[in-house]
Structure formats: structure tokens, C-alpha cells
Motif scaffolding. Structure first.
Motif, short mmCIF file in Angstrom:
data_model
loop_
_atom_site.label_atom_id
_atom_site.label_comp_id
_atom_site.label_asym_id
_atom_site.label_seq_id
_atom_site.Cartn_x
_atom_site.Cartn_y
_atom_site.Cartn_z
N ARG A 163 -67.86 4.35 -40.34
CA ARG A 163 -69.04 3.62 -39.90
C ARG A 163 -68.69 2.69 -38.75
O ARG A 163 -69.44 2.56 -37.78
CB ARG A 163 -69.61 2.82 -41.06
CG ARG A 163 -71.10 2.64 -41.00
CD ARG A 163 -71.51 1.75 -42.12
NE ARG A 163 -71.64 2.49 -43.37
CZ ARG A 163 -72.81 2.76 -43.92
NH1 ARG A 163 -73.92 2.36 -43.33
NH2 ARG A 163 -72.89 3.40 -45.05
N GLY A 164 -67.54 2.05 -38.85
CA GLY A 164 -67.13 1.13 -37.79
C GLY A 164 -66.82 1.85 -36.49
O GLY A 164 -66.96 1.30 -35.42
N LEU A 199 -60.71 -5.16 -42.19
CA LEU A 199 -61.94 -4.55 -42.71
C LEU A 199 -61.59 -3.56 -43.83
O LEU A 199 -62.25 -3.50 -44.87
CB LEU A 199 -62.65 -3.83 -41.57
CG LEU A 199 -64.18 -3.86 -41.60
CD1 LEU A 199 -64.69 -5.27 -41.69
CD2 LEU A 199 -64.73 -3.17 -40.37
N ALA A 252 -60.46 -5.54 -46.82
CA ALA A 252 -61.59 -6.16 -47.52
C ALA A 252 -62.24 -5.15 -48.45
O ALA A 252 -62.66 -5.49 -49.56
CB ALA A 252 -62.60 -6.70 -46.51
N ALA A 253 -62.33 -3.91 -48.01
CA ALA A 253 -62.94 -2.88 -48.87
C ALA A 253 -62.02 -2.56 -50.05
O ALA A 253 -62.48 -2.46 -51.20
CB ALA A 253 -63.22 -1.62 -48.06
N GLN A 307 -66.83 5.32 -45.82
CA GLN A 307 -67.96 4.38 -45.78
C GLN A 307 -67.72 3.21 -44.83
O GLN A 307 -68.68 2.64 -44.32
CB GLN A 307 -68.23 3.84 -47.19
CG GLN A 307 -68.64 4.95 -48.15
CD GLN A 307 -68.77 4.44 -49.58
OE1 GLN A 307 -68.23 3.41 -49.93
NE2 GLN A 307 -69.49 5.18 -50.40
N ILE A 308 -66.47 2.82 -44.65
CA ILE A 308 -66.21 1.63 -43.83
C ILE A 308 -65.62 2.02 -42.47
O ILE A 308 -66.17 1.69 -41.42
CB ILE A 308 -65.24 0.66 -44.54
CG1 ILE A 308 -65.75 0.34 -45.94
CG2 ILE A 308 -65.03 -0.59 -43.71
CD1 ILE A 308 -67.04 -0.44 -45.99
N LYS A 340 -63.23 6.38 -50.05
CA LYS A 340 -64.48 5.66 -49.78
C LYS A 340 -64.30 4.65 -48.66
O LYS A 340 -65.21 4.41 -47.88
CB LYS A 340 -64.96 4.95 -51.05
CG LYS A 340 -65.61 5.90 -52.02
CD LYS A 340 -66.44 5.20 -53.06
CE LYS A 340 -67.14 6.23 -53.94
NZ LYS A 340 -67.74 5.61 -55.11
N VAL A 341 -63.11 4.05 -48.60
CA VAL A 341 -62.84 3.12 -47.49
C VAL A 341 -62.94 3.87 -46.17
O VAL A 341 -63.58 3.42 -45.22
CB VAL A 341 -61.44 2.49 -47.64
CG1 VAL A 341 -61.12 1.61 -46.44
CG2 VAL A 341 -61.36 1.66 -48.92
#
Lengths: 261, 280
Positions: B188-189, B167, B170-171, B184-185, B180-181
Motif C-alpha cells: 500500500r505504501g 512502518l 509498527a505492523a 497490507q502495509i 500481511k505486513v
């Protein structure tokens, strides 16, 4: 020994005498790989597990830089520059060279936000423009009809095949020049696989594609060029129909006829 | 005896034993809850929220000073401990990873998590209370923050670890910068897991008495001065419950009831967040 065919089309990438060594290894995992990649066509990489297909693919968008200590040598020429150069801006490189992974990697957010993610990273804020680009990407990835009524739903509610097409939509939304596929169908059922293969074939009008696959039939079905790799070396690169029908190298022939694998 | 008969009998014995153990364990739990709720509800009334503690025999007697103190001490510890713990956990999982420094922090915080809280209390007593010359709410806040920190740090580390590497990749592959990874990712996960860790961390320190005895001590009257001693539900409960006066004991039950409901509430909310996450 290796046999590399000449590529008559314009080239998207030119890999020259490329060596790659993982931080944990003494020996290079890729040795003297030289490989032209044609523009607006599909190049497949085949070979047994551990031969370096994915390692080569992940070098093209410098994914290995995420983990310290990995070493590149040689060159990968893209738009007239060597992207292995230390000064290369990895963020803009990765915007231009997108990647699709083995397992679908839907972000934990809505379908719409997934596709808009890359666009927003580039600073696109205009709602209409974003909406248009998201719709276009979803249409190009052949998933628009299935999701248009639930754009605000969590992307993790989609099936595996749908998630993979969503990831393709997310990758093409930023309009990259090259797309790297790392075994994109190995986690999917046959019907979803067929859908992804059709999609990949359609995409080549807009992007140049490199696809790593375990599945020789898949390489034969979708690609224009096929490279056979073995123990970190590119043994043979040829036009797909020629490589599978009249391989020039004995190792290639033994592999595609199933003598080892 | 055939093999099948033997298997059936052993199967039966194991089932009976494990069921019995579960019933005994749960039985005590419900007994505690029953005693707590029946005494607690009897002790509850509006005066508890309206009045400060009064000498035995006075009618208008409550827990206002302890409730306010509890909110201030636990609230401030949360405000300091949660961001610190989440950021430190982020360092471990996203930046330090398997480095020596990160592994050392992990080991130390594991040790700190199992350290008796009274040890933390005496540490803060030595470094804050003695130099300052008196007990203070501030010292209590520091003690609770120290206890909370490793819990939140390790849960955050573990929860961020559960977010698949692909994941993140992918970002990055879309051209995202690292911060930001993470923001934001990865966050959030791991949102539900981190929130649960925070809830459990807060619930854990809210029930602490020993470290507060050494630090914020107690105050029978309302105080919001961070540099002065301050009442808390736990210390007040300890004082009132061990007193010989019936009306003080009643206040002790009320404090126990409020505290338990608060912690139960936090746990239920934590579970609901996780359930809600799964339902989606």
C-alpha cells in the motif's frame, strides 16, 4: 555494581540476568540486566545514547527477531513464562505487548482503518463492534474530537502530534497489557509532547508502561520508576522521585547532574 | 574586474548555456512530435481499425492485424511479466534483502536492463524459434516478458525499499504476520511507485521492434494463433515505412502515431497517478 530497588506492586514483567547480542557484534549490547517492571505504573529508561535503552525495550516484544542472527540470553518473565523461549508465539506476544515508535508510523490508509488494523488482524469483522472499539480507542487517546468528522481521510494528512496519538489509539485498541514507548516525543514539538505525556499518564490505569526517553525531565514528569542505563548495564532502578533526588550510584548522580551525557 | 563582476558574468554564461541546451533538446523533441502528429493524423482514418493490410493500390487497407497482434503480444507479456516482476521484487526487498542470492539477482537484472533488446530477441530465436521450426507470437511474448521483467523487478525492489522500516515494525508490533505486513502495509505504501514502474515497463516493451523481428516476425493478415507468426505495430511500421509505396508509407505513419499516442498515454497516466498520490 548496580542498585535495583524492590518493587512492592504486582509485577508486569521480570527481567532476569538478561544478555542481548546483535548479529553484527561480538560483545553483548546488554549485560546481565535484572529489572522488575511494576504493573499499572510507568517505568522510564534513561541514559546516554547507545547505552542500550531501546535495545532493552525492543527485546520485550521480541522486535529483534525481525532481523536474523540476534541472540537473547537470560529470561524475561511475563505471566509466568519466559518470553525468550523459542516456542513463544510472537504474534500473540505482540498483541499483548504493544509498541509506540519514535517517529509516528501512521499506515498509508484512512484514520479509521489505522485504528481498526490490529482488531481486524485478530479477526474482528462485525462493523458495529469495530466502530465502537475504534471510537473508544480514539477517545482514550484523546484524539476523537479532532478526527471524528474525517475518519475516512488519509491518516498521513494529520499533524505529527496527531499521528502519534493515532498510533497510540491503534496500539490500545487491541487492549494490550503492556505498552512500550520508544522515545515517543523526540520528533514532536513541545505542545504535542505535553499532550502525549498527559496521555501516557492517563493510560497507566489500564496498561503497564515502559518508556525510553532521552529527556530526563520527561522521565521525572511522567514515571513512577526510573532505570538508569549505561554501557549496556542497568546501573540503578529506583522510584523516580528517589532516583532523581537521592541517587544511590555515583554514575547515576553524575548523569542526572549533567557531568556526562 | 572585481570578484562580484566576475561572478555575475560566469553566472550569466552558465545560465545562457544551460537554457540554450534545454531549448535545443526540447526543440528536437517538439520537431519529432510535430512531424509525427502532422503525418500521423493525415494518415489516420477508420479504415485503419477495420481492415487488414492490403497490397499497394487497394483502397480498403488498414492495420487491424497489427493492432490486434500488438495487443495480444504486449498484453500477454504484461500479464506474465508484471506479477512475476512484482513478486521477484518483493522477494528482493522483503525476503532476500542483502543476501548473496538477492544481490546476485539485482546485479543480473541490472545487466539485463541495459542489454540490447536485439540480444534478447536472438536468445529467444535460439531457444524457441529454432526448436519449434518457425516464428510464433509465443516467442514474441517470451522475448518482451524477458525485457520487461528486470524493469518491473528493480522498480518494485526500489519502491518497496522506500517504505520506512518503522512502518513494517509498527505492523509487526501489532501482531501482524509477515505476509500481511507485505500485502497490507508495504504494498500500500509503495502502490503509486510500483504502478509507475509497471507503466514504464509496458511502455518500454510496447516500442520494441528488434526482438519481435526474431520471434513473432510478421503476418500481413489477421491471426490470433499464438503458435503462428503474428503482426505487431512496430514490425509492421518498419516494413511499411521502408517500402516504396506511398499508401504503405501512409500506414507506417499511422502505426507510428498510434504507438506513440499509446506510450504517451501510459506515461501521462503514470504521472497522474503520482500527482494524485502527492495531492492527498
Amino acid at each position: 555494581m548496580s542498585t535495583i530497588c524492590s518493587v512492592t506492586e504486582e509485577k508486569a514483567l521480570e527481567i532476569n540476568k538478561f544478555d542481548f547480542t546483535y548479529a553484527s557484534a561480538d560483545e553483548p549490547s546488554l549485560k546481565q540486566v535484572t529489572m522488575p517492571i511494576a504493573k499499572n505504573s510507568i517505568t522510564a529508561l534513561i541514559g546516554p545514547s547507545g547505552c542500550g535503552k531501546s535495545t532493552l525495550l525492543r527485546s520485550i516484544n521480541r522486535m529483534h527477531d525481525l532481523y536474523p542472527g540476534n541472540k537473547y540470553e537470560g529470561e524475561i518473565m511475563y505471566n509466568g513464562r519466559n518470553i525468550l523461549d523459542e516456542k513463544e508465539d510472537l504474534i500473540s506476544l505482540r498483541v499483548n505487548i504493544g509498541m509506540i515508535f519514535q517517529k509516528p508510523t501512521a499506515f498509508p490508509m484512512s484514520i479509521y482503518d489505522n485504528v481498526a488494523y490490529g482488531l481486524r488482524l485478530q479477526g474482528m469483522r462485525n462493523k458495529t463492534e469495530l466502530g465502537d472499539r475504534v471510537e473508544k480507542a480514539l477517545k482514550d487517546a484523546a484524539i476523537w474530537k479532532e478526527v471524528r468528522d474525517r475518519l475516512k481521510h488519509d491518516a498521513n494528512g494529520l499533524s505529527g502530534g496527531q499521528q502519534q496519538r493515532l498510533c497510540i489509539a491503534r496500539a490500545i485498541a487491541v487492549e494490550p497489557e503492556i505498552l512500550l514507548f520508544d522515545e515517543p516525543t523526540s520528533a514532536l514539538d513541545p505542545i504535542s509532547t505535553q499532550g502525549i505525556e498527559e496521555l501516557v499518564t492517563e493510560l497507566k490505569d489500564k496498561v503497564s508502561i515502559v518508556i525510553v526517553t532521552h529527556n530526563m525531565q520527561q522521565a521525572a514528569r511522567v514515571s513512577d520508576y526510573t532505570g538508569f542505563m549505561y554501557l549496556g548495564e542497568l546501573i540503578e532502578l529506583g522510584k523516580t522521585e528517589e532516583l532523581f533526588v537521592t541517587p544511590k550510584e555515583r554514575l547515576t548522580e553524575e548523569y542526572i547532574t549533567g557531568k556526562f551525557g | 574586474m572585481t570578484a562580484i563582476q566576475k561572478r555575475v558574468i560566469i553566472n550569466g554564461i552558465v545560465m545562457v548555456l544551460s537554457t540554450l541546451s534545454a531549448v535545443i533538446g526540447l526543440g528536437f523533441l517538439f520537431w519529432i512530435l510535430f512531424i509525427l502528429v502532422s503525418n500521423g493524423i493525415e494518415a489516420m482514418n477508420w479504415d485503419i481499425f477495420l481492415f487488414e493490410g492490403a497490397p499497394p493500390g487497394y483502397a480498403e487497407s488498414g492495420l487491424k492485424q497489427a493492432l490486434v497482434g500488438q495487443l495480444i503480444i504486449v498484453g500477454a507479456a504484461t500479464v506474465i511479466g508484471v506479477p512475476l516482476g512484482i513478486l521477484a521484487g518483493t522477494y528482493l526487498s522483503e525476503y532476500g534483502q542483502r543476501s548473496k542470492l538477492a544481490e546476485t539477482i539485482r546485479d543480473v537484472s541490472d545487466i539485463m536492463m541495459s542489454a540490447p533488446s536485439i540480444v534478447v530477441g536472438s536468445f529467444v530465436y535460439a531457444v524457441m524459434v529454432i526448436p519449434m521450426g518457425h516464428f510464433s507470437a509465443l516467442a514474441g511474448i517470451v522475448a518482451l516478458t524477458i525485457i520487461m521483467l528486470p524493469i518491473i523487478l528493480r522498480t518494485t525492489d526500489d519502491m518497496l525499499h522506500l517504505v520506512p522500516t518503522t512502518l513494517r515494525e509498527a505492523a509487526f508490533a501489532l501482531g501482524a504476520p509477515k505476509y500481511k505486513v507485505v500485502l497490507q502495509i508495504v504494498y500500500r505504501g509503495a502502490k503509486a511507485g510500483i504502478l509507475t514502474g509497471v507503466m514504464l515497463g509496458v511502455a518500454r516493451v510496447a516500442g520494441e521492434t528488434a526482438p519481435l523481428l526474431f520471434t513473432s516476425f510478421n503476418d500481413n493478415y489477421m491471426s490470433t494463433d499464438l503458435f503462428a507468426p503474428m503482426a505487431s505495430l512496430t514490425v509492421t511500421m518498419y516494413n511499411y515505412a521502408t517500402s516504396p509505396y506511398a499508401d504503405w508509407q501512409r500506414l507506417g505513419w499511422a502505426a507510428a502515431f498510434i504507438l506513440s499516442m499509446f506510450i504517451l498515454g501510459l506515461n501521462i497516466i503514470g504521472r497522474l497517478i503520482l500527482l494524485n498520490k502527492k495531492g492527498k
